[in-house]
Design an enzyme around this catalytic site. Structure first.
Site, PDB file in Angstrom:
ATOM      1  N   ALA A  14       0.770  -1.325  -0.245  1.00  0.00           N
ATOM      2  CA  ALA A  14      -0.073   0.152   0.029  1.00  0.00           C
ATOM      3  C   ALA A  14       0.931   1.660   0.501  1.00  0.00           C
ATOM      4  CB  ALA A  14      -0.523  -0.079   1.403  1.00  0.00           C
ATOM      5  N   MET A  17       5.865   2.933  -3.260  1.00  0.00           N
ATOM      6  CA  MET A  17       7.453   2.004  -3.934  1.00  0.00           C
ATOM      7  C   MET A  17       6.013   1.122  -3.919  1.00  0.00           C
ATOM      8  SD  MET A  17       9.379   2.745  -4.925  1.00  0.00           S
ATOM      9  CE  MET A  17      10.069   1.522  -5.000  1.00  0.00           C
ATOM     10  N   THR A 104      15.285   1.629   3.454  1.00  0.00           N
ATOM     11  CA  THR A 104      16.745   2.334   3.234  1.00  0.00           C
ATOM     12  C   THR A 104      16.787   2.344   5.110  1.00  0.00           C
ATOM     13  OG1 THR A 104      15.817   4.516   3.209  1.00  0.00           O
ATOM     14  CG2 THR A 104      16.742   3.186   1.249  1.00  0.00           C
ATOM     15  N   PRO A 127      20.942   0.548  -1.467  1.00  0.00           N
ATOM     16  CA  PRO A 127      19.534   1.740  -1.109  1.00  0.00           C
ATOM     17  C   PRO A 127      19.277   2.018  -2.346  1.00  0.00           C
ATOM     18  CG  PRO A 127      21.856   1.503  -1.279  1.00  0.00           C
ATOM     19  CD  PRO A 127      21.811   0.710  -1.653  1.00  0.00           C
ATOM     20  N   MET A 129      17.448   0.757  -6.490  1.00  0.00           N
ATOM     21  CA  MET A 129      17.790  -0.391  -7.605  1.00  0.00           C
ATOM     22  C   MET A 129      17.339   0.730  -8.797  1.00  0.00           C
ATOM     23  SD  MET A 129      16.455  -2.942  -5.821  1.00  0.00           S
ATOM     24  CE  MET A 129      16.471  -3.157  -4.067  1.00  0.00           C
ATOM     25  N   HIS A 160      14.689  14.717  -1.643  1.00  0.00           N
ATOM     26  CA  HIS A 160      13.989  13.973  -1.637  1.00  0.00           C
ATOM     27  C   HIS A 160      12.499  14.851  -1.673  1.00  0.00           C
ATOM     28  CE1 HIS A 160      17.037  11.054  -1.739  1.00  0.00           C
ATOM     29  NE2 HIS A 160      16.218  10.201  -2.826  1.00  0.00           N
ATOM     30  N   LYS A 164       9.638  12.095   3.069  1.00  0.00           N
ATOM     31  CA  LYS A 164      10.751  10.991   3.096  1.00  0.00           C
ATOM     32  C   LYS A 164      11.373  11.369   5.386  1.00  0.00           C
ATOM     33  CE  LYS A 164      14.791   9.593   1.707  1.00  0.00           C
ATOM     34  NZ  LYS A 164      14.958   7.848   1.332  1.00  0.00           N
ATOM     35  N   GLY A 170      19.751   6.761   1.616  1.00  0.00           N
ATOM     36  CA  GLY A 170      20.626   6.127   2.212  1.00  0.00           C
ATOM     37  C   GLY A 170      21.468   5.581   0.085  1.00  0.00           C
ATOM     38  N   THR A 171      20.984   6.627  -0.379  1.00  0.00           N
ATOM     39  CA  THR A 171      21.903   6.708  -1.687  1.00  0.00           C
ATOM     40  C   THR A 171      23.292   7.319  -1.292  1.00  0.00           C
ATOM     41  OG1 THR A 171      20.197   6.183  -2.743  1.00  0.00           O
ATOM     42  CG2 THR A 171      21.739   7.313  -4.448  1.00  0.00           C
TER      43      THR A 171
HETATM   44  P1  NAD Z   1       5.762   4.438   1.862  1.00  0.00           P
HETATM   45  O1  NAD Z   1       5.723   4.789   3.951  1.00  0.00           O
HETATM   46  O2  NAD Z   1       4.845   5.330   1.534  1.00  0.00           O
HETATM   47  O3  NAD Z   1       5.689   2.322   2.112  1.00  0.00           O
HETATM   48  C1  NAD Z   1       5.270   1.812   3.384  1.00  0.00           C
HETATM   49  C2  NAD Z   1       4.919   0.925   3.518  1.00  0.00           C
HETATM   50  O4  NAD Z   1       4.583  -0.395   4.326  1.00  0.00           O
HETATM   51  C3  NAD Z   1       3.371   1.543   3.979  1.00  0.00           C
HETATM   52  O5  NAD Z   1       2.616   1.951   3.236  1.00  0.00           O
HETATM   53  C4  NAD Z   1       3.412   1.275   5.773  1.00  0.00           C
HETATM   54  O6  NAD Z   1       1.736   0.849   5.899  1.00  0.00           O
HETATM   55  C5  NAD Z   1       3.759  -0.524   4.829  1.00  0.00           C
HETATM   56  N1  NAD Z   1       4.262  -1.245   6.310  1.00  0.00           N
HETATM   57  C6  NAD Z   1       4.508  -1.042   7.665  1.00  0.00           C
HETATM   58  N2  NAD Z   1       5.119  -2.329   8.439  1.00  0.00           N
HETATM   59  C7  NAD Z   1       4.283  -3.280   7.601  1.00  0.00           C
HETATM   60  C8  NAD Z   1       4.366  -5.055   7.661  1.00  0.00           C
HETATM   61  N3  NAD Z   1       4.653  -4.752   8.853  1.00  0.00           N
HETATM   62  N4  NAD Z   1       3.773  -5.448   6.367  1.00  0.00           N
HETATM   63  C9  NAD Z   1       3.262  -4.867   5.252  1.00  0.00           C
HETATM   64  N5  NAD Z   1       3.640  -3.880   5.166  1.00  0.00           N
HETATM   65  C10 NAD Z   1       4.038  -2.778   6.103  1.00  0.00           C
HETATM   66  O7  NAD Z   1       7.120   4.776   1.908  1.00  0.00           O
HETATM   67  P2  NAD Z   1       8.129   4.126   0.702  1.00  0.00           P
HETATM   68  O8  NAD Z   1       8.636   5.441   0.086  1.00  0.00           O
HETATM   69  O9  NAD Z   1       6.973   3.038  -0.507  1.00  0.00           O
HETATM   70  O10 NAD Z   1       9.192   3.663   0.906  1.00  0.00           O
HETATM   71  C11 NAD Z   1       9.733   2.557   1.715  1.00  0.00           C
HETATM   72  C12 NAD Z   1      10.761   2.531   1.798  1.00  0.00           C
HETATM   73  O11 NAD Z   1      11.781   2.385   0.991  1.00  0.00           O
HETATM   74  C13 NAD Z   1      11.803   3.479   2.443  1.00  0.00           C
HETATM   75  O12 NAD Z   1      12.859   3.496   3.468  1.00  0.00           O
HETATM   76  C14 NAD Z   1      12.302   4.280   1.315  1.00  0.00           C
HETATM   77  O13 NAD Z   1      13.599   4.938   1.422  1.00  0.00           O
HETATM   78  C15 NAD Z   1      12.608   3.355   0.535  1.00  0.00           C
HETATM   79  N6  NAD Z   1      12.745   3.519  -1.148  1.00  0.00           N
HETATM   80  C16 NAD Z   1      14.022   3.027  -1.403  1.00  0.00           C
HETATM   81  C17 NAD Z   1      14.303   2.785  -2.970  1.00  0.00           C
HETATM   82  C18 NAD Z   1      14.868   1.898  -3.480  1.00  0.00           C
HETATM   83  O14 NAD Z   1      15.198   1.868  -4.459  1.00  0.00           O
HETATM   84  N7  NAD Z   1      16.137   1.229  -2.401  1.00  0.00           N
HETATM   85  C19 NAD Z   1      13.528   4.097  -3.421  1.00  0.00           C
HETATM   86  C20 NAD Z   1      12.531   4.611  -2.840  1.00  0.00           C
HETATM   87  C21 NAD Z   1      12.233   4.095  -1.066  1.00  0.00           C
END
Ligand code: NAD
Length: 274
Positions: A14, A17, A104, A127, A129, A160, A164, A170-171
């Site tokens: 939900a 990402m 991250t 951090p 993809m 960002h 955030k 992380g990047t």
């Molecule tokens: P977000 O807050 O929109 O989404 C996180 C989701 O995880 C929320 O919907 C939350 O309800 C859910 N969640 C929490 N606990 C849970 C559980 N126990 N089971 C299932 N779902 C659960 O955040 P976002 O912007 O989507 O980012 C998420 C993470 O990804 C952050 O750490 C962000 O920095 C990272 N990120 C990484 C990259 C990459 O390329 N590696 C790119 C973008 C974001």
């Protein structure tokens, strides 16, 4: 573990990402969307994943426990929080699943725990993809090696969106680590994450970080190498989360054919072989 069209579970489906990942998996012929996991007790349990992601009905309902879909999935894609990711690693170790981790903001202690699972779980942890960012990391390594200790000040600037929760990104930290390693410096020792008040002149070996949080910026990173008379800037700008999501799906396809171990996007993209 299978190599053909792995069945994917998106954890945090939900989230920003998570929803983008539904879209990316649906667009990828080499992967199958099998499950989407929301937070325990979420009002979105039972929601159609396609409707959640705005791509039309898919006939797959969101669930709030991995255990309920354990036999239907091969690989998890996890973009959530450090604590949730570590719990999911335990699940993967117990049930023989692979995982792609985009989360991250892990602390050193959490990273150690993650490394502990590398003996038991095939995992890709990055951090960022995006293919472009991972290529940028290679360019930074080359630039740092070439410029060496010849009086170039190095600063990492990242921007960002306002939601955030961790900083620097992380990047940005990864970029700092890559540059530091190429120069035989330790980022923990040479990274400067705050300048305020009478902080004195810049030390030559510093690697400085600056963070912007504003509006809906998807992700921008610049590494500056500045000396007297010139400045080199290497910049990556993400304009849509699809770049991260596509990279994560590519990583999920790749990791489904791997043995246990911690891998990065370099391995997925074969960047170290070039
Ligand atoms: P977000 O807050 O929109 O989404 C996180 C989701 O995880 C929320 O919907 C939350 O309800 C859910 N969640 C929490 N606990 C849970 C559980 N126990 N089971 C299932 N779902 C659960 O955040 P976002 O912007 O989507 O980012 C998420 C993470 O990804 C952050 O750490 C962000 O920095 C990272 N990120 C990484 C990259 C990459 O390329 N590696 C790119 C973008 C974001």
């Amino acid at each position: 573990m299978t190599t053909a069209a792995p069945r994917i579970a998106i954890v945090g489906v939900a989230g920003r990402m998570g929803r983008t990942l539904v879209n990316a998996v649906c667009q990828d012929d080499g992967a199958t969307l099998a499950a989407g996991i929301v937070e325990p007790g979420s009002s979105l349990v039972g929601a159609d994943l396609g409707e959640l992601a705005g791509v039309g009905r898919l006939g797959i309902s969101a669930v709030d426990s991995l255990a309920s879909v354990v036999d239907d999935i091969d690989v998890l894609i996890d973009f959530t929080t450090p604590a949730v990711t570590l719990a999911n690693l335990a699940f993967c170790a117990e049930h023989g699943k692979g995982i792609v981790i985009g989360t991250t903001g892990l602390s050193d202690a959490e990273l150690e725990k993650l490394d502990g699972y590398a003996q038991r779980v095939p995992m890709v942890f990055a951090p960022n993809m995006s293919v472009g960012v991972n290529l940028t990391l290679k360019l930074l390594e080359t630039a740092a090696r070439a410029l060496g200790d010849e009086g170039y000040d190095i600063e990492v600037i990242e921007a960002h969106h306002r939601h955030k929760v961790d900083a620097p990104s992380g990047t940005a930290l990864r970029m700092g680590e890559v540059v530091a390693a190429a120069l035989d410096r330790n980022l923990k020792e040479h990274g400067v994450f705050e300048r305020v008040g009478q902080c004195g002149p810049r030390q030559a070996s510093e690697i400085g970080f600056a963070t912007v949080r504003a509006g809906d910026i998807v992700g921008e990173h610049t590494v500056m190498f500045a000396t007297e008379g010139e400045r080199i800037e290497i910049t990556h700008k993400a304009s849509s989360r699809m770049t991260f999501a596509r990279g994560a799906v590519r990583a999920a396809r790749w990791v489904s054919g791997q043995g246990v171990g911690r891998y990065g996007m370099n391995d997925v993209l074969g960047l170290d072989e070039q």
